[in-house]
Design an enzyme around this catalytic site. Sequence first.
Site, PDB file in Angstrom:
ATOM      1  N   ALA A 135      -9.761   5.090   4.540  1.00  0.00           N
ATOM      2  CA  ALA A 135      -9.571   6.357   5.646  1.00  0.00           C
ATOM      3  C   ALA A 135     -10.600   7.283   5.716  1.00  0.00           C
ATOM      4  CB  ALA A 135      -8.293   7.300   5.270  1.00  0.00           C
ATOM      5  N   GLY A 136     -11.123   7.742   7.131  1.00  0.00           N
ATOM      6  CA  GLY A 136     -12.108   8.606   7.217  1.00  0.00           C
ATOM      7  C   GLY A 136     -13.413   8.006   7.581  1.00  0.00           C
ATOM      8  N   LYS A 179       0.737  -1.058  -0.092  1.00  0.00           N
ATOM      9  CA  LYS A 179      -0.006   0.058   0.045  1.00  0.00           C
ATOM     10  C   LYS A 179       0.935   1.270  -0.135  1.00  0.00           C
ATOM     11  CE  LYS A 179      -3.079   2.748   2.894  1.00  0.00           C
ATOM     12  NZ  LYS A 179      -3.788   2.847   4.331  1.00  0.00           N
ATOM     13  N   GLY A 216      -8.233   8.880  10.116  1.00  0.00           N
ATOM     14  CA  GLY A 216      -8.448   8.909  11.550  1.00  0.00           C
ATOM     15  C   GLY A 216      -9.755   9.874  12.139  1.00  0.00           C
ATOM     16  N   ASN A 233      -9.046   0.643  10.056  1.00  0.00           N
ATOM     17  CA  ASN A 233      -8.544   0.579  11.439  1.00  0.00           C
ATOM     18  C   ASN A 233      -9.091   1.354  12.565  1.00  0.00           C
ATOM     19  OD1 ASN A 233      -5.126   0.437  12.362  1.00  0.00           O
ATOM     20  ND2 ASN A 233      -6.542  -0.297  13.409  1.00  0.00           N
ATOM     21  N   THR A 234      -9.004   2.633  12.633  1.00  0.00           N
ATOM     22  CA  THR A 234      -9.439   3.421  13.713  1.00  0.00           C
ATOM     23  C   THR A 234     -10.728   3.279  14.113  1.00  0.00           C
ATOM     24  OG1 THR A 234      -7.732   5.215  13.153  1.00  0.00           O
ATOM     25  CG2 THR A 234      -9.309   5.878  14.769  1.00  0.00           C
TER      26      THR A 234
END
Length: 259
Positions: free
Chosen positions: A187-188, A100, A161, A209-210
């Site tokens: 993301a986001g 990635k 995040g 992830n987050t």
Amino acid sequence: MKKDTWQIGGHELHSRFFIGTGLFPNPYVQKEAIKASGSEVLTFAIRRVNLASAEDDSILQHVEGEAFRYLPNTSGASTAEEAVRIARLARASGLSDWIKVEISANERTLLPDPLETLKATEILVKEGFTVLPYTSDDPVLCKRLEEAGAAAVMPGAAPIGTGLGILNPYHIGLIVEEAKVPIIVDAGLGSAADVVQAMELGVAGVLMNTPVAKAKDPVGMAMAMKLAIEAGRLSYLSGRIAKKRYASASSGHEQFILK
């Protein structure tokens, strides 16, 4: 429904959930959340892994023996040259030939640098890597990355995040419409509702992830995200009704006429 599998770089996948391995409160919760997610692909920052002894690394040893495909990322790189060097180290250590590409323009927003990302993608594709670049939600740039040989393209929904959800669904829809490779929202995202929206736009999968690791109950959230991916995908395949300005009755008035 027929079997709904997909492919990246010739590798068949069943799950559409890519999950990150960082930020979990402890290794046990991490392992249980990964199990609940049903994910087949794990991503992690290469700089957090001991490449000199990858098989004994504290991050990877907790999933040892499982049939995962690793997607190491170049988080922390600020130039194409840095990202390429990190990718080469990861492959040389035997981790994976999937990479990635993640190159941040600055530390405050962590937004991807479009020029450096494209440059790194071109180099790594020529070197035989299966490249999945993380990029902005720019339809033109996503197409350029595909043309450079990216096996999948991963536009962000919002900055990493933030949990803001999909800030520009129109762009994500355009990216999907133009793409001939899988599009993975990366993301986001923050909630199951965000995930359903992404899947209903036609993306092939999501990377998170987050939202899982920092949830009050990471294992429960991993399951929620898994189900949201499945629901959103089924909704997309089934075809939603068109939006209309005015109401229309589900039962016509003629059904109430007595004869």
